[in-house]
Design an enzyme around this catalytic site. Structure first.
Site, PDB file in Angstrom:
ATOM      1  N   VAL A  55      -4.295   7.164   4.104  1.00 31.34           N
ATOM      2  CA  VAL A  55      -4.290   8.662   3.500  1.00 31.34           C
ATOM      3  C   VAL A  55      -5.462   8.655   2.944  1.00 31.34           C
ATOM      4  O   VAL A  55      -5.740   7.902   1.840  1.00 31.34           O
ATOM      5  CB  VAL A  55      -3.012   8.767   2.620  1.00 31.34           C
ATOM      6  CG1 VAL A  55      -3.086  10.057   2.248  1.00 31.34           C
ATOM      7  CG2 VAL A  55      -1.909   8.524   3.555  1.00 31.34           C
ATOM      8  N   ALA A 100      -8.414   7.544  -1.455  1.00 35.01           N
ATOM      9  CA  ALA A 100      -7.572   7.224  -0.365  1.00 35.01           C
ATOM     10  C   ALA A 100      -6.929   5.788  -0.870  1.00 35.01           C
ATOM     11  O   ALA A 100      -6.999   5.543  -1.699  1.00 35.01           O
ATOM     12  CB  ALA A 100      -8.887   6.952   0.538  1.00 35.01           C
ATOM     13  N   LYS A 101      -6.010   5.464   0.227  1.00 32.96           N
ATOM     14  CA  LYS A 101      -5.172   4.277   0.215  1.00 32.96           C
ATOM     15  C   LYS A 101      -4.858   3.996   1.485  1.00 32.96           C
ATOM     16  O   LYS A 101      -4.583   4.731   2.416  1.00 32.96           O
ATOM     17  CB  LYS A 101      -3.956   4.606  -0.599  1.00 32.96           C
ATOM     18  CG  LYS A 101      -3.481   3.472  -1.380  1.00 32.96           C
ATOM     19  CD  LYS A 101      -4.389   2.873  -2.514  1.00 32.96           C
ATOM     20  CE  LYS A 101      -3.891   1.581  -3.165  1.00 32.96           C
ATOM     21  NZ  LYS A 101      -4.463   1.480  -4.411  1.00 32.96           N
ATOM     22  N   GLY A 102      -5.148   2.613   1.648  1.00 39.74           N
ATOM     23  CA  GLY A 102      -4.501   2.266   2.921  1.00 39.74           C
ATOM     24  C   GLY A 102      -2.901   1.232   2.690  1.00 39.74           C
ATOM     25  O   GLY A 102      -2.949   0.648   1.683  1.00 39.74           O
ATOM     26  N   ASP A 137      -5.120  -5.013  -3.139  1.00 35.96           N
ATOM     27  CA  ASP A 137      -4.190  -4.330  -3.571  1.00 35.96           C
ATOM     28  C   ASP A 137      -3.000  -5.058  -3.570  1.00 35.96           C
ATOM     29  O   ASP A 137      -3.013  -6.235  -3.202  1.00 35.96           O
ATOM     30  CB  ASP A 137      -3.896  -2.763  -3.077  1.00 35.96           C
ATOM     31  CG  ASP A 137      -3.119  -1.926  -3.776  1.00 35.96           C
ATOM     32  OD1 ASP A 137      -1.868  -1.851  -3.640  1.00 35.96           O
ATOM     33  OD2 ASP A 137      -3.746  -1.163  -4.297  1.00 35.96           O
TER      34      ASP A 137
END
Length: 415
Positions: A55, A100-102, A137
């Protein structure tokens, strides 16, 4: 792979990488006032069936930053919440990049996990090459993600930013040196986020006028962020009375030997119970959230403090070290009870702020420069939010909201 553009500009592809400021997006009708993310992608691994998401919440200068997590049960809504938080972090610290983030729905302890992460990153390669700077993360260590990037022929997980440099090789060497520099407690790149959380907690204690040696702390999570926060709070002289990992909560009202416990961790942040002194009480994992203490530091999973369970919280301040550890209804309840919640996009933003200071050449290998800069910034931000705050004003998150902040349209230059 499903690519879902949620902004009109995305329908024609991502904007050029140079000199673009894409940040403010109006909320969609019926969204309840919350704007949609810039872009959402869903990926399915052909070999394992694992589902991954990217995202991109906002782009600033064509760039977004945010880590990649891996856990069983990870959802796109979770990743979207975390990406939104990254946008707030970068805005709060005036960084020239969006959020953003995965995320991958897969067990990071599965022996196939590195291969799954490799295939995910390979699928996301167009974004990792040009637009998305990622890092460790939950469930994904920096060492693991850098191993994957090396497999794919990229210099490091900051690849997209490094490639904007006039001399990418020299910049990569400089970044690598900073990440691997010595700091008390471990590798600088591993501990700086926890150091920032510790400084947020100490700043909050200072506003309340609590003497550090008399301030009691409970930390949920003994991984990179939780372990680092516990270490630096212990080093500052605070009394860490509870520390929880996946196996349970360790509790000693007189204070835990934090360095000793951290030395007994495995690669997943779990403490070897054979190394725990007999005087230390062993409680259920959830008990850490109900510990009577001055400051609770949730530093493990998202949504750990919920509306159903927040009545058990007995801390006077919550400092959010994990991403989105408190649900919105729980935060309202805690606030009504007079418990201050220092939001994650302030308290745990030290890691991303430092990473971009390193990329932009504002800090280097000397951990003292990084710690001094981060301590000064964190103390100022937390002190300004907490000083004069009253529960009637609502959650501190409201006052800290930076979602509408604009940033310079000057081109992003990585030296």
């Amino acid at each position: 792979m499903t690519l879902t553009p949620t902004d009109p500009a995305a329908a024609g592809g991502l904007p050029p990488t140079e000199g673009v400021l894409h940040e403010t997006v109006l909320p969609a009708p019926g969204s309840g006032g919350r704007r949609p993310p810039f872009l959402r992608i869903e990926w399915v691994d052909d070999e394992t069936g694992a589902v991954g998401y990217l995202v991109i919440d906002t782009l600033v200068h064509g760039m977004a930053t945010g880590g990649t997590r891996m856990r069983a049960g990870c959802t796109v809504d979770e990743v979207a919440d975390l990406a939104r938080g990254m946008s707030n972090k970068t805005a709060a610290f005036d960084l020239p990049v969006g959020g953003a983030k995965g995320g991958i729905d897969f067990d990071p302890k599965d022996p196939r996990a590195v291969d799954v992460l490799t295939r995910y990153c390979e699928a996301m390669r167009p974004f990792l090459d040009n637009h998305w700077v990622t890092a460790e993360d939950l469930g994904v260590s920096q060492e693991r993600i850098d191993t994957v990037f090396a497999r794919l022929g990229m210099r490091q997980s900051y690849h997209a930013a490094i490639e904007r440099s006039p001399d990418p090789r020299a910049t990569a060497d400089r970044v690598f040196a900073g990440l691997n520099a010595y700091a008390p407690g471990g590798r600088l790149g591993d501990v700086v986020g926890g150091y920032g959380v510790a400084q947020a907690a100490l700043a909050a204690a200072g506003v309340r006028g609590w003497a550090v040696p008399e301030t009691t702390i409970a930390v949920q999570g003994a991984g990179t962020m939780g372990g680092g926060a516990a270490f630096y709070l212990h080093e500052a002289g605070a009394r860490v009375v509870a520390l929880a990992d996946a196996a349970g909560t360790l509790y000693d009202p007189d204070g835990l030997d934090v360095p000793g416990l951290l030395d007994a961790r495995d690669e997943y942040g779990e403490i070897d119970r054979t190394a725990v002194p007999s005087r230390v009480m062993r409680l259920p994992r959830e008990a850490v959230l109900a510990t009577a203490c001055d400051i609770l530091v949730p530093a493990a999973v998202s949504y750990a403090i919920t509306g159903a369970g927040c009545g058990d919280v007995r801390a006077r301040i919550v400092v959010e070290a994990a991403n989105a550890p408190t649900t919105a209804d729980a935060e309202l309840d805690l606030t009504a009870r007079g418990i201050a919640v220092i939001p994650d996009f302030i308290a745990n933003a030290g890691a991303v702020a430092w990473a971009w200071w390193l990329l932009l050449g504002q800090v280097g290998e000397d951990y003292r420069d990084s710690f001094d800069r981060l301590r000064t910034r964190m103390d100022a931000k937390v002190s300004s939010l907490l000083t004069g705050w009253t529960p009637s004003a609502g959650p501190i998150r409201w006052a800290a909201d930076v979602s509408a902040r604009s940033r310079s349209a000057e081109p992003l230059v990585v030296p």
